[in-house]
Design an enzyme around this catalytic site. Structure first.
Site, PDB file in Angstrom:
ATOM      1  N   SER A 285      39.244 -14.579 -22.621  1.00 50.58           N
ATOM      2  CA  SER A 285      39.169 -15.447 -21.449  1.00 50.58           C
ATOM      3  C   SER A 285      40.480 -15.581 -20.677  1.00 50.58           C
ATOM      4  O   SER A 285      41.572 -15.624 -21.245  1.00 50.58           O
ATOM      5  CB  SER A 285      38.711 -16.834 -21.891  1.00 50.58           C
ATOM      6  OG  SER A 285      38.888 -17.745 -20.844  1.00 50.58           O
ATOM      7  N   ARG A 338      43.713 -12.067 -10.875  1.00 51.02           N
ATOM      8  CA  ARG A 338      43.323 -10.968 -11.754  1.00 51.02           C
ATOM      9  C   ARG A 338      43.753  -9.597 -11.255  1.00 51.02           C
ATOM     10  O   ARG A 338      44.271  -8.782 -12.015  1.00 51.02           O
ATOM     11  CB  ARG A 338      41.798 -10.957 -11.912  1.00 51.02           C
ATOM     12  CG  ARG A 338      41.299 -12.152 -12.668  1.00 51.02           C
ATOM     13  CD  ARG A 338      39.789 -12.183 -12.724  1.00 51.02           C
ATOM     14  NE  ARG A 338      39.361 -13.350 -13.509  1.00 51.02           N
ATOM     15  CZ  ARG A 338      38.097 -13.681 -13.718  1.00 51.02           C
ATOM     16  NH1 ARG A 338      37.124 -12.964 -13.205  1.00 51.02           N
ATOM     17  NH2 ARG A 338      37.808 -14.736 -14.439  1.00 51.02           N
ATOM     18  N   HIS A 409      35.144  -5.330 -15.094  1.00 54.06           N
ATOM     19  CA  HIS A 409      34.508  -6.590 -15.468  1.00 54.06           C
ATOM     20  C   HIS A 409      33.376  -6.984 -14.531  1.00 54.06           C
ATOM     21  O   HIS A 409      32.354  -7.512 -14.954  1.00 54.06           O
ATOM     22  CB  HIS A 409      35.584  -7.673 -15.454  1.00 54.06           C
ATOM     23  CG  HIS A 409      35.098  -9.033 -15.802  1.00 54.06           C
ATOM     24  ND1 HIS A 409      34.479  -9.309 -16.997  1.00 54.06           N
ATOM     25  CD2 HIS A 409      35.125 -10.197 -15.117  1.00 54.06           C
ATOM     26  CE1 HIS A 409      34.161 -10.598 -17.030  1.00 54.06           C
ATOM     27  NE2 HIS A 409      34.515 -11.152 -15.899  1.00 54.06           N
TER      28      HIS A 409
HETATM   29  C1  LIG Z   1      32.149 -11.126 -20.553  1.00 53.27           C
HETATM   30  C2  LIG Z   1      31.857 -11.754 -19.221  1.00 53.27           C
HETATM   31  C3  LIG Z   1      32.255 -13.056 -18.955  1.00 53.27           C
HETATM   32  C4  LIG Z   1      31.985 -13.654 -17.726  1.00 53.27           C
HETATM   33  N1  LIG Z   1      32.391 -14.933 -17.514  1.00 53.27           N
HETATM   34  C5  LIG Z   1      32.110 -15.533 -16.326  1.00 53.27           C
HETATM   35  C6  LIG Z   1      32.485 -16.893 -16.098  1.00 53.27           C
HETATM   36  O1  LIG Z   1      33.054 -17.551 -16.954  1.00 53.27           O
HETATM   37  N2  LIG Z   1      32.180 -17.449 -14.907  1.00 53.27           N
HETATM   38  C7  LIG Z   1      31.531 -16.758 -13.922  1.00 53.27           C
HETATM   39  O2  LIG Z   1      31.255 -17.325 -12.873  1.00 53.27           O
HETATM   40  N3  LIG Z   1      31.151 -15.468 -14.124  1.00 53.27           N
HETATM   41  C8  LIG Z   1      31.436 -14.838 -15.294  1.00 53.27           C
HETATM   42  N4  LIG Z   1      31.056 -13.527 -15.485  1.00 53.27           N
HETATM   43  C9  LIG Z   1      30.255 -12.847 -14.461  1.00 53.27           C
HETATM   44  C10 LIG Z   1      28.801 -13.293 -14.521  1.00 53.27           C
HETATM   45  O3  LIG Z   1      28.423 -13.507 -15.849  1.00 53.27           O
HETATM   46  C11 LIG Z   1      27.817 -12.292 -13.917  1.00 53.27           C
HETATM   47  O4  LIG Z   1      28.291 -11.830 -12.709  1.00 53.27           O
HETATM   48  C12 LIG Z   1      26.467 -12.934 -13.683  1.00 53.27           C
HETATM   49  O5  LIG Z   1      26.012 -13.570 -14.839  1.00 53.27           O
HETATM   50  C13 LIG Z   1      25.428 -11.947 -13.200  1.00 53.27           C
HETATM   51  O6  LIG Z   1      24.151 -12.567 -13.157  1.00 53.27           O
HETATM   52  P1  LIG Z   1      22.892 -11.850 -12.526  1.00 53.27           P
HETATM   53  O7  LIG Z   1      21.768 -12.791 -12.642  1.00 53.27           O
HETATM   54  O8  LIG Z   1      23.236 -11.367 -11.167  1.00 53.27           O
HETATM   55  O9  LIG Z   1      22.651 -10.550 -13.390  1.00 53.27           O
HETATM   56  P2  LIG Z   1      22.472 -10.282 -15.037  1.00 53.27           P
HETATM   57  O10 LIG Z   1      22.694 -11.522 -15.760  1.00 53.27           O
HETATM   58  O11 LIG Z   1      23.315  -9.120 -15.268  1.00 53.27           O
HETATM   59  O12 LIG Z   1      20.969  -9.960 -15.145  1.00 53.27           O
HETATM   60  C14 LIG Z   1      20.431  -8.728 -14.811  1.00 53.27           C
HETATM   61  C15 LIG Z   1      18.969  -8.745 -15.147  1.00 53.27           C
HETATM   62  O13 LIG Z   1      18.342  -7.632 -14.536  1.00 53.27           O
HETATM   63  C16 LIG Z   1      17.583  -6.925 -15.473  1.00 53.27           C
HETATM   64  N5  LIG Z   1      17.583  -5.536 -15.035  1.00 53.27           N
HETATM   65  C17 LIG Z   1      18.634  -4.770 -14.659  1.00 53.27           C
HETATM   66  N6  LIG Z   1      18.212  -3.568 -14.276  1.00 53.27           N
HETATM   67  C18 LIG Z   1      16.875  -3.571 -14.395  1.00 53.27           C
HETATM   68  C19 LIG Z   1      15.863  -2.614 -14.134  1.00 53.27           C
HETATM   69  N7  LIG Z   1      16.130  -1.410 -13.642  1.00 53.27           N
HETATM   70  N8  LIG Z   1      14.588  -2.966 -14.402  1.00 53.27           N
HETATM   71  C20 LIG Z   1      14.273  -4.195 -14.896  1.00 53.27           C
HETATM   72  N9  LIG Z   1      15.191  -5.132 -15.128  1.00 53.27           N
HETATM   73  C21 LIG Z   1      16.468  -4.813 -14.878  1.00 53.27           C
HETATM   74  C22 LIG Z   1      18.194  -7.203 -16.801  1.00 53.27           C
HETATM   75  O14 LIG Z   1      17.213  -7.060 -17.795  1.00 53.27           O
HETATM   76  C23 LIG Z   1      18.628  -8.650 -16.625  1.00 53.27           C
HETATM   77  O15 LIG Z   1      17.536  -9.488 -16.898  1.00 53.27           O
HETATM   78  C24 LIG Z   1      31.325 -12.919 -16.720  1.00 53.27           C
HETATM   79  C25 LIG Z   1      30.935 -11.615 -16.984  1.00 53.27           C
HETATM   80  C26 LIG Z   1      31.219 -11.023 -18.200  1.00 53.27           C
HETATM   81  C27 LIG Z   1      30.853  -9.591 -18.409  1.00 53.27           C
END
Ligand SMILES: Cc1cc2nc3c(=O)[nH]c(=O)nc-3n(C[C@H](O)[C@H](O)[C@H](O)COP(=O)(O)OP(=O)(O)OC[C@H]3O[C@@H](n4cnc5c(N)ncnc54)[C@H](O)[C@@H]3O)c2cc1C
Ligand code: SF4
Ligand code: FES
Lengths: 645, 251
Positions: A285, A338, A409
């Site tokens: 973190s 960052r 990231h």
């Molecule tokens: C280790 C780590 C720590 C982080 N910490 C923070 C933090 O503290 N604060 C912050 O604000 N952000 C943080 N982030 C960033 C943040 O977590 C992500 O940007 C955010 O959660 C993305 O959410 P999302 O709903 O867009 O996508 P995701 O949560 O990535 O969800 C993607 C979804 O799409 C589905 N999917 C993908 N492709 C397909 C497909 N072709 N067909 C069917 N389903 C599919 C997957 O199954 C999943 O359900 C962090 C990221 C990481 C890697």
């Protein structure tokens, strides 16, 4: 050329969203029941959108490739979520959060979107608490906050080091409730392999049932892609193993513009790579930089001795250490943003002063903090992180400095969307990390969770009605419509082609090779020369992939290697677009650093020529994409140089 | 390092499976268990054989997807760790390691080490939530929550839904999982209005899915990677008894 109408409402910045909501068209409840919405992805963006739309009465179908919607990559977020609640009475406001986010993004995001994000950030916390998300609290029972990079106020809400998990479980539970009520049908272990468009509108998807390998057709009056980021194009990243670009990429190939693909965030504090077998990188973190001091030896000889195991960090005397962040950025020191901290680590290692066996690591040292505060305080402050580091590396950071190195990231780029989150294809929306909209060229910590939930809970429920109100007379389209048949056949052929190559190299071989090219030439420092070279290398690698990849198993079966091959095939195309975009952007901004455009190592932006969103349009796999530009107009803030010196 | 592996291979739910022997060489002690399986799979693919199917995603111990029963223990020998957070330095050079899937009637095998845990989702859908539609919420600080309760709720909410508790239990009971969710919400004022209904509905669904009964053996607690405690099961029993016998709630 695509026409990019960002549909930003008229009026003063702080009235745009309320005025939009007042004028948006509505769909009456009886009609909502007849309207079907497909939501691909069940992360923060997808789960919150699906639950909210189902509550409104739409018929929803959700898809994810994991075995449960609760396992989306959002679950891994640690640090926290920003909100302009001003519970600390420290002068926070919607405007301040808006400004910090725009500045953090190096002035490459859209004003109106970011302002709306800051506005609804307040509602997000209310909603999550109502669902029972166990945020950290003070003794008086009120919510606690912590500080994050790029802000002078305390506005980050958190649930231990598991904020993403708790927010996602809140959204997942809301989604499961709607599933239980019969308003949502969930398809787990299903991967979207194409979007179906009819008369220029998104009308459904082709999904692969990963358990059986069979393709399915699904109709929707609208399709929402909430499929996350594409950081895994680098092979090694902090993303989950399955995170991929496929859904966004298929949308791009069906006419949706892909915006700013070169904007990637490289996080400075990750556990370094130790060997070729390594499958992913683990984030440590950002909060550790509050007490940890970053250094490398002053001399290359000392560094060499460390790499060869002849010396350890404790053998290097204080005066022989280079605390380079403190030296270069005295006013922000170890807490500079960052992108800047990452580049500085790379410079030190390029200079021959990196440590660890590979020379690609720098120290993050807690010795001073331990002297000042005592071991117990330091241990308590960083709870889980020290044991996690020790478990992975077998070293105790309380006794010897941690070793860290930057890793991929987050991806700020993504599908181009207008103010309503609609892509350049009618009825096709992109939410969360999958779109490009709010973070410009660099994302601040704790703002991705905020954006995902803003999009899903508070934006799409309003904006989708504005579109669907015009679609209430559209009956569900027959799944035997030629557009469905064609899309399914194309996907089937692609799978068969992959299976029939029977080559010698594994899918991971190719993925790793692509990752190396991307990291070397399109990573922390980019140059026209390197990018030009990389483009050719990716094209060659893609050709080799299609003639020499080995995919075992059967096509109509549970076959994770085939699924992986399909994702890597898309990365091999998308990586090239990232390079093209990086080559086009003759400036340095945020996460995009071109060595030709710098001022003594500091990024040099070119607002005259590049204050635009680069929205690329597909013309063919081996053809030049078309560049569409959306000018960024700043009416409320003044563009400035970001300085942290 | 070198290991002898005995890995469960099963084509699908309808065919019988068996343990298959593999030897693997040149394993680095800093590899995770899953990276070791990656290397094995890479070798298999190069030989034209079908790789071992297993579930995984985050590889950080938080998504709950990985699930291997390693030499008689759910998630292997390390306490408080998921399979993806288990490192090869925990084993001795030359060890024989058994790798099997979660075994439970309610978790049918999909292939090799992959099982179907959809039952857990259905239990949540039955009642593991607070019914608060988007937009209905009051200001978050209008509802102070005692810090200790919030901490306890968070302890329970840390469950990752991996199913190790079921795999470890001789009765294949899902009580630890269900109690974690019931406790999380019962400890918070937001969970109060649906408290009785939740306990009844989740337990009913758990039974309908074919999970076994709890006989207080405690194997679940011992193997839970997130250290979810047995006190949660005691709380669930109280919640259930209150709802079933002391309230008029019906589901
Ligand atoms: C280790 C780590 C720590 C982080 N910490 C923070 C933090 O503290 N604060 C912050 O604000 N952000 C943080 N982030 C960033 C943040 O977590 C992500 O940007 C955010 O959660 C993305 O959410 P999302 O709903 O867009 O996508 P995701 O949560 O990535 O969800 C993607 C979804 O799409 C589905 N999917 C993908 N492709 C397909 C497909 N072709 N067909 C069917 N389903 C599919 C997957 O199954 C999943 O359900 C962090 C990221 C990481 C890697
Ligand atoms: S209670 Fe523990 S073992 Fe059971 S599902 Fe939750 S985290 Fe896994
Ligand atoms: S892979 Fe996510 S918990 Fe192990």
């Amino acid at each position: 050329m695509a026409t990019l109408d960002s549909k930003i409402p008229e009026g003063p910045l702080d009235e745009k969203w309320s005025s939009y909501k007042e004028h948006a068209k509505l769909v009456n409840p009886a009609n909502k029941r007849r309207l079907e919405v497909i939501v691909v992805g069940t992360g923060l963006a997808g789960a919150s959108a699906a639950a909210s739309l189902a509550e409104l009465g739409y018929k929803v179908k959700t898809f994810c490739f994991q075995d449960s919607p609760r396992r989306a990559h959002s679950i891994a977020a640690q640090g926290g979520i920003n909100s302009a609640k001003n519970y600390k009475n420290d002068g926070d406001s919607v405007h301040r959060l808006f400004y910090d986010t725009i500045k953090g993004g190096d002035f490459r995001a859209r004003e109106a979107n970011v302002y709306r994000l800051a506005e609804v950030s307040v509602n997000i916390i209310d909603q999550c608490v109502a669902q029972g998300v166990p945020f950290a609290r003070e003794y008086g029972g009120m919510l606690d906050n912590r500080s994050f990079g790029g802000a002078q106020v305390s506005r980050t809400f958190y649930a231990r080091g598991q904020t993403g998990q708790q927010l996602l479980l809140g959204a997942y539970q809301a989604l499961e409730r709607q599933i239980g009520l019969g308003n949502v049908t969930q398809y787990s272990r299903h991967e979207m392999v194409d979007v179906v468009t009819i008369d220029g509108k998104a009308r459904g998807i082709i999904a692969k049932d990963l358990k059986t390998g069979k393709l399915e057709r699904h109709f929707g009056h609208a399709v929402l892609l909430c499929t996350g980021g594409y950081g895994n194009v680098f092979f090694l990243s902090t993303n989950a193993m399955g995170s991929n670009v496929t859904a966004a990429w298929k949308a791009y190939k069906k006419g949706a513009c892909f915006a700013n693909p070169c904007y990637t965030q490289i996080h400075p504090t990750c556990i370094p790579v130790t060997g070729d077998y390594q499958s992913k990188l683990t984030l440590m973190s950002e909060s550790l930089r509050n007490d940890g001091r970053v250094w490398v030896p002053k001399s290359a000889e000392d560094a060499k001795a460390i790499r060869e195991g002849k010396k350890g960090p404790l053998d290097i005397k204080e005066e022989d250490r280079d605390y380079y962040l403190e030296r270069k950025y005295p006013s922000f020191g170890n807490l500079c943003p960052r992108d800047i901290a990452s580049r500085a680590a790379k410079e030190a290692c390029d200079d021959g002063r990196g440590v660890g066996k590979t020379g690609l690591a720098v120290y993050l040292d807690f010795a001073d903090a331990i002297n000042r505060l005592g071991v117990d305080v330091v241990k308590a402050r960083y709870g889980e992180l020290f044991p996690m580091y020790q478990n992975i590396t077998n070293q105790d950071p309380l006794k010897t400095p941690m070793m860290i190195y930057p890793a991929v990231h987050y991806t700020m780029g993504g599908l181009w969307v207008d103010y309503e989150l609609m892509t350049s294809v009618q009825g096709l929306y992109a939410l969360g990390e999958a779109n490009f909209s709010d973070h410009g060229a660099n994302r601040l910590g704790a703002s991705a969770l905020m954006q995902g939930l803003a999009d899903g809970y508070f934006v799409i429920p309003y904006t989708i009605g504005n579109y669907l109100s015009g679609d209430i007379f559209t009956k569900p389209i027959d799944l035997n419509h030629p557009a469905f048949v064609e899309a399914e056949n194309a996907a089937q052929e692609r799978m068969q082609k992959l299976m029939s190559i029977k080559g010698k190299r594994t899918v991971d071989d190719f993925h790793k090779a692509l990752g190396k090219i991307m990291w070397e030439y399109c990573g922390m420092a980019r140059s026209a020369e390197g990018l030009t070279k990389a483009r050719k290398m990716i094209q060659d690698l893609r050709k080799e992939f299609w003639s020499d990849v080995a995919v075992p198993g059967e096509i109509n079966d549970f076959n994770p290697e085939l699924d992986k091959a399909m994702r890597v095939a898309d990365f091999l195309e998308q990586g090239e677009l990232m390079v093209v975009d990086a080559l086009n952007r003759n400036e340095s901004c945020g996460g995009h650093y071109r060595v030709e455009f710098q001022d003594q190592g500091e990024a040099k932006r070119d607002d005259e020529q590049y204050a635009y969103v680069a929205a690329w349009e597909f013309t063919g796999v081996d053809a030049e994409p078309i560049l569409n530009k959306e000018e960024l107009k700043y009416e409320n803030i003044k563009l400035q140089v970001r300085s942290y010196k | 390092m070198k290991f002898n592996l005995k890995v469960w291979r099963q084509k699908n739910a309808n065919t019988a499976g068996k343990l298959v022997d593999y030897t693997i060489d040149q394993i680095n002690e800093d590899m995770s268990f899953l990276e070791m399986v990656d290397v094995l799979n890479d070798n298999l693919v190069r030989k034209g054989e079908d790789p071992i199917a297993f579930d995984h995603d985050c590889r950080e111990g938080i998504c709950g997807m990985c699930s291997m029963y390693i030499s008689g223990r759910a998630h292997g020998p390390q306490h408080g760790a998921t399979t993806c957070q288990l490192y090869m330095r925990k084993f001795k050079d030359g060890d024989t390691i058994y790798v099997e899937p979660w075994r439970a009637r309610a978790f049918p095998i999909v292939k090799d080490l992959v099982v179907d845990r959809g039952a857990f989702d259905r239990i949540i859908a039955a009642g593991g939530f607070v019914s608060a539609n988007t937009g209905q919420a009051q200001d978050a600080n209008n509802l102070p929550v005692n810090k200790d309760d919030a901490e306890k709720a968070m302890d329970a909410a840390a469950c990752i839904g991996c199913g190790a508790c079921v795999a470890a239990c001789k009765n294949a009971s899902a009580m630890l999982f269900v109690s974690a969710k019931v406790s999380h919400l019962a400890l918070l004022p937001q969970g109060e209005p649906e408290r009785n209904r939740r306990a009844l509905a989740m337990v009913a669904q758990m039974d309908a899915e074919g999970f076994g009964n709890c006989t207080n053996t405690g194997a679940c607690e011992a193997e839970c990677p997130k250290e979810i405690k047995l006190v949660n099961i005691a709380r669930l029993n109280r919640e259930y008894a209150n709802a079933a016998f002391a309230s008029e709630t019906q589901i």
